[in-house]
Design a protein around this motif. Sequence first.
Motif, PDB file in Angstrom:
ATOM      1  N   THR A  85       0.803  -1.226   0.000  1.00  0.00           N
ATOM      2  CA  THR A  85       0.000   0.000   0.000  1.00  0.00           C
ATOM      3  C   THR A  85       0.837   1.278   0.000  1.00  0.00           C
ATOM      4  N   ARG A  86       2.170   1.162  -0.035  1.00  0.00           N
ATOM      5  CA  ARG A  86       3.019   2.357  -0.049  1.00  0.00           C
ATOM      6  C   ARG A  86       3.744   2.462  -1.385  1.00  0.00           C
ATOM      7  N   ASN A  87       3.623   3.590  -2.033  1.00  0.00           N
ATOM      8  CA  ASN A  87       4.377   3.852  -3.259  1.00  0.00           C
ATOM      9  C   ASN A  87       5.760   4.335  -2.849  1.00  0.00           C
ATOM     10  N   LEU A  88       6.764   3.530  -3.145  1.00  0.00           N
ATOM     11  CA  LEU A  88       8.132   3.832  -2.724  1.00  0.00           C
ATOM     12  C   LEU A  88       8.996   4.382  -3.851  1.00  0.00           C
ATOM     13  N   ARG A  89       8.578   4.174  -5.095  1.00  0.00           N
ATOM     14  CA  ARG A  89       9.429   4.539  -6.220  1.00  0.00           C
ATOM     15  C   ARG A  89       9.240   5.979  -6.656  1.00  0.00           C
ATOM     16  N   ASN A  90       8.015   6.455  -6.677  1.00  0.00           N
ATOM     17  CA  ASN A  90       7.723   7.768  -7.242  1.00  0.00           C
ATOM     18  C   ASN A  90       7.713   8.844  -6.166  1.00  0.00           C
ATOM     19  N   THR A  91       8.073  10.049  -6.571  1.00  0.00           N
ATOM     20  CA  THR A  91       7.850  11.184  -5.690  1.00  0.00           C
ATOM     21  C   THR A  91       6.341  11.408  -5.563  1.00  0.00           C
ATOM     22  N   LYS A  92       5.961  12.210  -4.611  1.00  0.00           N
ATOM     23  CA  LYS A  92       4.536  12.453  -4.380  1.00  0.00           C
ATOM     24  C   LYS A  92       3.867  13.099  -5.593  1.00  0.00           C
ATOM     25  N   THR A  93       4.574  14.005  -6.270  1.00  0.00           N
ATOM     26  CA  THR A  93       3.957  14.674  -7.417  1.00  0.00           C
ATOM     27  C   THR A  93       3.696  13.688  -8.552  1.00  0.00           C
ATOM     28  N   HIS A 121       3.294  10.395  -8.175  1.00  0.00           N
ATOM     29  CA  HIS A 121       2.236   9.499  -7.678  1.00  0.00           C
ATOM     30  C   HIS A 121       0.856  10.121  -7.895  1.00  0.00           C
ATOM     31  N   LEU A 122       0.717  11.396  -7.577  1.00  0.00           N
ATOM     32  CA  LEU A 122      -0.575  12.067  -7.762  1.00  0.00           C
ATOM     33  C   LEU A 122      -0.937  12.196  -9.228  1.00  0.00           C
ATOM     34  N   CYS A 123       0.058  12.330 -10.091  1.00  0.00           N
ATOM     35  CA  CYS A 123      -0.199  12.444 -11.524  1.00  0.00           C
ATOM     36  C   CYS A 123      -0.779  11.143 -12.086  1.00  0.00           C
ATOM     37  N   ALA A 124      -0.248  10.000 -11.650  1.00  0.00           N
ATOM     38  CA  ALA A 124      -0.716   8.710 -12.160  1.00  0.00           C
ATOM     39  C   ALA A 124      -1.961   8.204 -11.432  1.00  0.00           C
ATOM     40  N   LYS A 125      -2.243   8.734 -10.268  1.00  0.00           N
ATOM     41  CA  LYS A 125      -3.311   8.217  -9.408  1.00  0.00           C
ATOM     42  C   LYS A 125      -4.689   8.201 -10.074  1.00  0.00           C
ATOM     43  N   PRO A 126      -5.076   9.224 -10.870  1.00  0.00           N
ATOM     44  CA  PRO A 126      -6.403   9.165 -11.492  1.00  0.00           C
ATOM     45  C   PRO A 126      -6.597   7.963 -12.409  1.00  0.00           C
ATOM     46  N   LEU A 146       2.816   7.248 -17.060  1.00  0.00           N
ATOM     47  CA  LEU A 146       2.900   8.291 -16.039  1.00  0.00           C
ATOM     48  C   LEU A 146       3.582   7.824 -14.766  1.00  0.00           C
ATOM     49  N   SER A 147       3.683   6.521 -14.579  1.00  0.00           N
ATOM     50  CA  SER A 147       4.249   6.006 -13.323  1.00  0.00           C
ATOM     51  C   SER A 147       5.678   5.496 -13.468  1.00  0.00           C
ATOM     52  N   ARG A 148       6.307   5.672 -14.651  1.00  0.00           N
ATOM     53  CA  ARG A 148       7.660   5.132 -14.852  1.00  0.00           C
ATOM     54  C   ARG A 148       8.766   5.945 -14.176  1.00  0.00           C
TER      55      ARG A 148
END
Length: 561
Positions: free
Chosen positions: A401-409, A411-416, A535-537
């Motif tokens: 449940t924790r995204n460890l690879r991406n920065t928060k920005t 992560h939020l971009c790919a989240k939708p 978006l998540s790469r």
Amino acid sequence: MAIMHPFRVPDEVRRDPYREAEVAVFERLRDQLPGDYHCYYSRPWLGLTPTGEEKEGEADFVVAHPAKGFLVIEVKGGAVSRRGDTDEWTSKNRLGITNRIKDPVKQASVSKHALLAKLKEQPDWRARFVTARHGVVLPDCSRPRQSLGASMPLFLFAFAEDLNYLAEWVEARLGRTDSEADDPGRGLGPDGMRAMHRLLAADFELRPSLARALREDGREIERLTREQYELLGSLEDIPQMAVSGGAGTGKTLLALEKACRLGEAGQRVLLTCFNEALGAHLARLTSGFPSLAVASFHSLCARMAHQAGSRLPSGGGSQTFATELPDALLTAVTQREDLRFDAVVVDEGQDFRDNWLTALRLCLRDPDGGTFYVFHDDNQKVYSHSGGWLLELPRSQYPLTRNLRNTKTIHLCAKPWYKGRATRSAGPDGMPVEWVEVKRREDVPARVRSALADLAGRQRIPPAQIAVLTAARTDGHPLCSGGTIGGLRCGPAGGDPDDGVVFDTVRRFKGLDRPVIMLCDVEELTEPELIYVALSRPSVLLMVFGTAPALARLRDGPGNG
């Protein structure tokens, strides 16, 4: 009312009893001068002496007008005096305390010439004469009856009696005098006012060093990833398990670590995935582990069939990949028991059909009790198969449940584009996603080359940390010529990292990542799965190049484009 910079006197200045004179002058300049005047308060400057040494100073006030020029004002409070034999200036405050001060006339004059020199350095400054004057305001001193010296005529000064008429004094200082060589009325003009504002009060925002951000954010992500490895210890006694999570939750790294730990324990281990480029990448990382067999699934099927001497399917259609190659794998391990594995670790499990997973499980020496781990993405928006086999696989499942690879920005971009178990970003805040808009799609290659040259040149980002991904085909792509992009060597995903910049398709880059991703041809990026992947790469910086409608569609999420 004049336009003041800053708009009001800072609180710390207003509370300082030794700066009451400056506050009084500030308020009178503001209230008395008309709105076409700009007044800059407490402006420092840095210049050079004729010998090249640095010198610094500060102008108490700079009063600028587009049609009349500018006036530099020095303010000294208290009872001011000067000793002629030593040229020593002093000021006595209301408590009777005497302090040495600098020559205010010289201070104002030096600041005036320094600002003139700075104006001439401005790239868009038109060479011309400008009315530039200096003056001194002594708000606590009465006007004397005679000049203060050859270089200090009374018109240079404003005294206590002049405070209520300070605007008239400013106008007079910028007007004609008998002893000043420059002509009045040679104003700054609109361009000069802009140049003066840039010098004295321009807004700016310095971008952080991208190379430094990559290092710091990368170290934080590595730390979080090491923490994630502790999970494997807690699951060690569970032989068969499905581990789910969204992009960036560490599935591939955990699969790799799990396979390596099993190999170090003396087991014969298979580590497999769906994507060919990811398989090549994992094989390169595990080249020092002889007990590990690493390959993408269909490459594995072909390899095992060849090792067993089985006949490979001759076709290359969908039927070959769906059933014939998996059947060849089963035939191989049936004919040669030594090809079986003690443990099987599967990454990208969401891309595997049920019969493929069944075939892999039957490759175990002990299909019921052997180690069988499947790491898969539970994004319901993009992976349409039922996943029934995965749900039935283990006696227990574990969600990441924790995204460890991406920065928060990022992560939020790919989240939708993600609909699965809720994940949260544990990484650093990171830099904003850069949406690079072009008018025409044909303009994208030039913009990408320019940005890539800046990253690898001025920003000093190693090319191996950058991937340029396209939603189109790479063959004949206008971006790449002779194996280079803008003079930088490039190669496909999964290849030798020394090849420099990765240039490949979004589809082939599934499961892989780079600190910096440059995404182009997004007009063709329409499949939700590939948008989610694209978006998540990146782990640190995402740059998306495209036309306004295409960028808006990716940025707003599904159903909003």
